[in-house]
Write an enzyme that holds these catalytic residues in place. Structure first.
Site, short mmCIF file in Angstrom:
data_model
loop_
_atom_site.label_atom_id
_atom_site.label_comp_id
_atom_site.label_asym_id
_atom_site.label_seq_id
_atom_site.Cartn_x
_atom_site.Cartn_y
_atom_site.Cartn_z
N GLY A 141 74.68 76.64 25.32
CA GLY A 141 74.48 76.58 26.75
C GLY A 141 74.51 75.16 27.30
N ASP A 159 66.40 80.71 30.31
CA ASP A 159 65.47 81.65 29.64
C ASP A 159 65.48 81.28 28.16
OD1 ASP A 159 63.96 83.72 28.72
OD2 ASP A 159 65.36 85.30 29.30
N1 AG3 Z 1 61.41 83.23 26.10
C1 AG3 Z 1 60.48 82.69 25.19
C2 AG3 Z 1 59.26 82.07 25.72
C3 AG3 Z 1 58.57 81.30 24.65
C4 AG3 Z 1 57.52 82.07 23.92
N2 AG3 Z 1 56.81 81.20 23.08
C5 AG3 Z 1 56.01 81.57 22.08
N3 AG3 Z 1 55.80 82.82 21.83
N4 AG3 Z 1 55.45 80.64 21.34
C6 AG3 Z 1 61.46 84.61 25.91
C7 AG3 Z 1 62.76 85.20 26.05
C8 AG3 Z 1 62.63 86.45 26.82
N5 AG3 Z 1 63.85 86.79 27.44
#
Ligand code: AG3
Length: 282
Positions: A141, A159
């Site tokens: 990306g 995201d």
């Molecule tokens: N995006 C991840 C957020 C980070 C989570 N961090 C963690 N659990 N330590 C999530 C992608 C969802 N589409």
């Protein structure tokens, strides 16, 4: 998964953890980029982890995915071309495609296996993947944004995973400078920005990086996310040409689609800054 039937994500530096009681692990693979695991939990439905970190559960992903998309899309006057960086589980993509005025979405996910596994275990998140407006690309990306035509997007949604490894570059000034160029004059970028409680410094650095990349206004919204570190999460928005205050409130109230968390009141509330965060970001 530990022997006692609990999945645990520990945050050693914070002395805390989240645990979910699991029935079984139903998938485990090492992709070229990361370890992808899927569990069936007792009370949170299906769980996806990447390198041992919680990404999505059936039960609470709606909060995150709605807050990554609708606040930015209802702040923008006319979001027609959207770019999603990361987002391989396709939950954000599904929310973006609920907006009728969106004409084209490019989603650029590094790891194709995340999307293929999500198609299998989170079919409802991938329900809109066949929408003719959705264009899925599996590549870097950071490079995509660096090579994008200037002014080619209205909204960019980042995201991503935590700011370590390949995702680290998605939190820096060089990337935001490329986003600024890839956005139209009234463009908005929004990125997931970790926990307001645990990662206050990161949020402050994001604000500085976004301002350093010439965005005129930067704001952090917050929302509960009970399976992420501290149970409290954030997204940071930046706009090229104007303040982020105000949104298409009437369009939001009269939206043609269902949401489970986001609404006009939540939009306004999410932009209200907690005192400690406000003072940090001064
Ligand atoms: N995006 C991840 C957020 C980070 C989570 N961090 C963690 N659990 N330590 C999530 C992608 C969802 N589409």
């Amino acid at each position: 998964m530990r022997k006692d039937g609990w999945y645990t994500e520990e945050w050693a530096d914070q002395g805390s953890a989240i645990s979910l009681r699991v029935k079984e692990k139903v998938h485990d693979e090492q992709s070229p980029y990361q370890r992808i695991e899927i569990y069936e939990t007792e009370t949170f439905g299906t769980l996806m982890t990447l390198d041992g970190l919680v990404m999505v559960t059936d039960r609470d992903n709606f909060v995150y995915h709605e807050m990554m998309s609708h606040p930015a899309l209802f702040t923008h006057q006319s979001p027609r071309r959207v770019l999603i960086i990361g987002g391989g589980d396709c939950g954000t993509l599904r929310e973006v495609l609920k907006h009728d005025e969106v004409e084209h979405v490019d989603q650029v996910e590094l790891d194709e296996r995340v999307t293929r596994v999500a198609e299998q275990f989170f079919p409802e998140l991938c329900a809109a993947n066949d929408d003719p407006r959705a264009h899925l690309h599996f590549q870097d990306g950071i490079r995509w944004v660096a090579e994008a035509q200037p002014g080619s997007y209205d909204v960019i949604i980042v995201d991503s995973t935590d700011p370590v490894g390949p995702a680290a570059g998605l939190f820096g000034k060089a990337f935001y400078t490329d986003c600024h160029r890839a956005l139209k004059a009234d463009g908005i970028v929004v990125g997931q920005s970790e926990s307001p409680l645990f990662h206050t410094t990161l949020i402050k650095e994001m604000h500085e990086a976004l301002r350093g990349a010439n965005f005129l206004d930067v704001a952090t919204i917050h929302f509960p996310q009970c399976t992420y570190p501290s149970g409290w999460w954030s997204a940071t928005l930046a706009r090229k040409d104007a303040t982020l205050a105000g949104f298409r409130e009437e369009a939001c109230r009269e939206r043609s689609f269902a949401t489970r968390y986001y609404n006009a009141g939540i939009h306004q509330a999410a932009f209200a800054s907690p005192e400690f965060l406000f003072k940090t970001l001064l």
